[in-house]
Design a protein around this motif. Structure first.
Motif, PDB file in Angstrom:
ATOM      1  N   GLY A   1       0.819  -1.216   0.000  1.00 32.47           N
ATOM      2  CA  GLY A   1       0.000   0.000   0.000  1.00 32.47           C
ATOM      3  C   GLY A   1       0.842   1.251   0.000  1.00 32.47           C
ATOM      4  O   GLY A   1       2.062   1.200  -0.152  1.00 32.47           O
ATOM      5  N   ARG A   2       0.172   2.382   0.196  1.00 35.50           N
ATOM      6  CA  ARG A   2       0.897   3.664   0.268  1.00 35.50           C
ATOM      7  C   ARG A   2       0.593   4.324   1.604  1.00 35.50           C
ATOM      8  O   ARG A   2      -0.447   4.064   2.221  1.00 35.50           O
ATOM      9  N   PRO A   3       1.511   5.182   2.080  1.00 33.62           N
ATOM     10  CA  PRO A   3       1.245   5.827   3.373  1.00 33.62           C
ATOM     11  C   PRO A   3       0.088   6.818   3.290  1.00 33.62           C
ATOM     12  O   PRO A   3      -0.121   7.456   2.260  1.00 33.62           O
ATOM     13  N   VAL A   4      -0.643   6.943   4.392  1.00 31.74           N
ATOM     14  CA  VAL A   4      -1.684   7.965   4.529  1.00 31.74           C
ATOM     15  C   VAL A   4      -0.978   9.248   4.968  1.00 31.74           C
ATOM     16  O   VAL A   4      -0.203   9.222   5.925  1.00 31.74           O
ATOM     17  N   THR A   5      -1.209  10.345   4.269  1.00 34.97           N
ATOM     18  CA  THR A   5      -0.474  11.577   4.579  1.00 34.97           C
ATOM     19  C   THR A   5      -1.411  12.770   4.773  1.00 34.97           C
ATOM     20  O   THR A   5      -1.862  13.032   5.878  1.00 34.97           O
ATOM     21  N   ARG A   6      -1.736  13.457   3.675  1.00 37.26           N
ATOM     22  CA  ARG A   6      -2.481  14.718   3.767  1.00 37.26           C
ATOM     23  C   ARG A   6      -3.981  14.497   3.637  1.00 37.26           C
ATOM     24  O   ARG A   6      -4.421  13.536   3.021  1.00 37.26           O
ATOM     25  N   MET A   7      -4.740  15.430   4.184  1.00 33.63           N
ATOM     26  CA  MET A   7      -6.199  15.303   4.215  1.00 33.63           C
ATOM     27  C   MET A   7      -6.797  15.546   2.831  1.00 33.63           C
ATOM     28  O   MET A   7      -6.508  16.551   2.189  1.00 33.63           O
ATOM     29  N   ARG A   8      -7.650  14.621   2.427  1.00 30.08           N
ATOM     30  CA  ARG A   8      -8.419  14.808   1.195  1.00 30.08           C
ATOM     31  C   ARG A   8      -9.445  15.922   1.418  1.00 30.08           C
ATOM     32  O   ARG A   8      -9.853  16.166   2.559  1.00 30.08           O
TER      33      ARG A   8
END
Ligand SMILES: Nc1nc2c(c(=O)[nH]1)N[C@H]1C(S)=C(S)[C@@H](COP(=O)(O)O)O[C@H]1N2
Ligand SMILES: [Mo]
Length: 356
Positions: A230-237
């Protein structure tokens, strides 16, 4: 992470929900969320800290390691920041099947005014090595998650830590941080999902190799299966919410609205690019009309207000929705993108109202 095979909330989830409260959505009417109404998320226990013996250690690959008391931190130039913070798991309980964790509906958000010291300035004092890549932030709280015993710890790249506008905050809305929000010092990284903002900070460690702690992986990865990296969770959508109009039904929270001229209002935010527009629908997302935007907080990282005069076409039942789009053209979908951890669900909110 397990998923439910039915829609019933388990006692484990209820226990988490009772500890970690959301922001009552009527608080969307305040630009700055009063401290007691700001959402709360604590993975382990709230540590109770003696401010006199507390120290912040800055160590690892730095030329000048530091051990700072709260007075040492407060003596440095103060910076202020108004930032909207949202838990990455906001909206999790609306996913089907439901990932088993804190079962947020839509209310894991708040906006606070933070006072503290610049993380970048403090790191420059410590002088990171040329070979530094990551900066790890460790909290005082300890527990077991996914079978792994750990201190709560998250990292940022050196670049994000130095240049991302992050603040080590000791004040929230003009008063010392309350215990549950990270007393005596927490990290605030504007624009990022909540898990980034490490509370009860005790150590900042500069690393010459990437940090691989539990809360970076397998925690907070956007993925469909356990096998996937997967990919890291970072900035808010981008996301918008509506302050529920009219009055609620106690049990269902459905809204009862009177009249033919109803003011709808709410807030919208995005951690990837500023909010460009907000639209409102009264037919469950079939048709949309633009809302008026009010930028009442002087900070790029704070939510904007929106308002819309709604003239219900008739009495009866309606599903109201709101949808935000940012300057990159990223917009809220009608349906969530399912993922194992239940992160980043920015699907449009649906508010059931009965017009009398
Ligand atoms: N030390 C520590 N920091 C933490 C957490 C935690 O459990 N321990 N929870 C994180 C998560 S997942 C969120 S969403 C935010 C919540 O911040 P708040 O409780 O002040 O709203 O804090 C983050 N920082
Ligand atoms: Mo979170």
């Amino acid at each position: 992470m397990a998923v439910s095979d039915d829609t019933g909330i388990s006692l484990d989830e209820l226990r988490l929900a009772a500890r970690n409260h959301g922001m009552p959505l009527e608080a969307l009417r305040s630009a700055i969320t009063p401290v007691g109404l700001h959402y709360l998320l604590v993975h382990f226990d709230v540590p109770f800290v003696d401010p006199d013996s507390w120290r912040l250690e800055i160590d690892g690959a730095v030329e000048r390691p530091m051990s700072l008391s709260l007075i040492d931190v407060r003596r440095r130039p103060e910076v202020e920041l108004t930032a909207t913070m949202e838990c990455a798991g906001n909206g999790r309980a609306l996913l089907e099947p439901r990932p088993i964790s804190q079962p947020w509906v839509t209310e894991a958000v708040g906006t606070a005014h933070w006072g503290g010291v610049s993380l970048g300035a403090l790191l420059r004092e410590a002088v990171p090595a040329d070979s530094a890549v990551d900066v790890v932030f460790t909290g005082l709280d300890r527990g077991r998650d996914g079978g792994v015993e750990q201190q709560y710890a998250r990292s940022l790249s050196l670049l994000d830590a130095m240049e991302g506008g992050a603040v080590l905050a000791y004040d929230m809305n003009g008063a010392p941080l309350p215990a549950q929000h990270g007393f005596p010092l927490r990290l605030v990284v504007p624009g990022w999902y909540g898990m980034t903002n490490v509370k009860w900070l005790m150590e900042i460690t500069v690393l010459e190799e990437p940090f691989t702690g539990y809360q970076m992986a397998p925690g907070y990865r956007f993925r469909q299966t356990e096998e996937e990296e997967g990919r890291p969770v970072t900035r808010m959508r981008p996301r918008s919410l509506m302050a529920p109009p009219g009055m609620p039904d106690f049990l269902t929270r459905e809204r009862i609205v009177d009249g033919d001229d109803v003011l709808l209002e709410g807030r919208a935010w995005s951690g990837t690019a500023p909010i460009a527009r907000v639209e409102v629908s009264d037919d469950g997302g079939e048709t949309w009309a633009p809302a008026e935007i009010e930028r009442d907080l002087d900070d790029r990282w704070a939510w904007v207000g929106w308002r819309f005069r709604w003239r219900p076409p008739a009495a009866g039942a309606f599903t109201l929705c709101c949808r935000a789009t940012n300057e990159r053209g990223e917009t809220q979908p009608l349906e969530p993108e399912w993922n194992l951890g239940g992160y980043e669900n920015n699907a449009v909110q649906r508010v059931s109202v009965t017009v009398r």
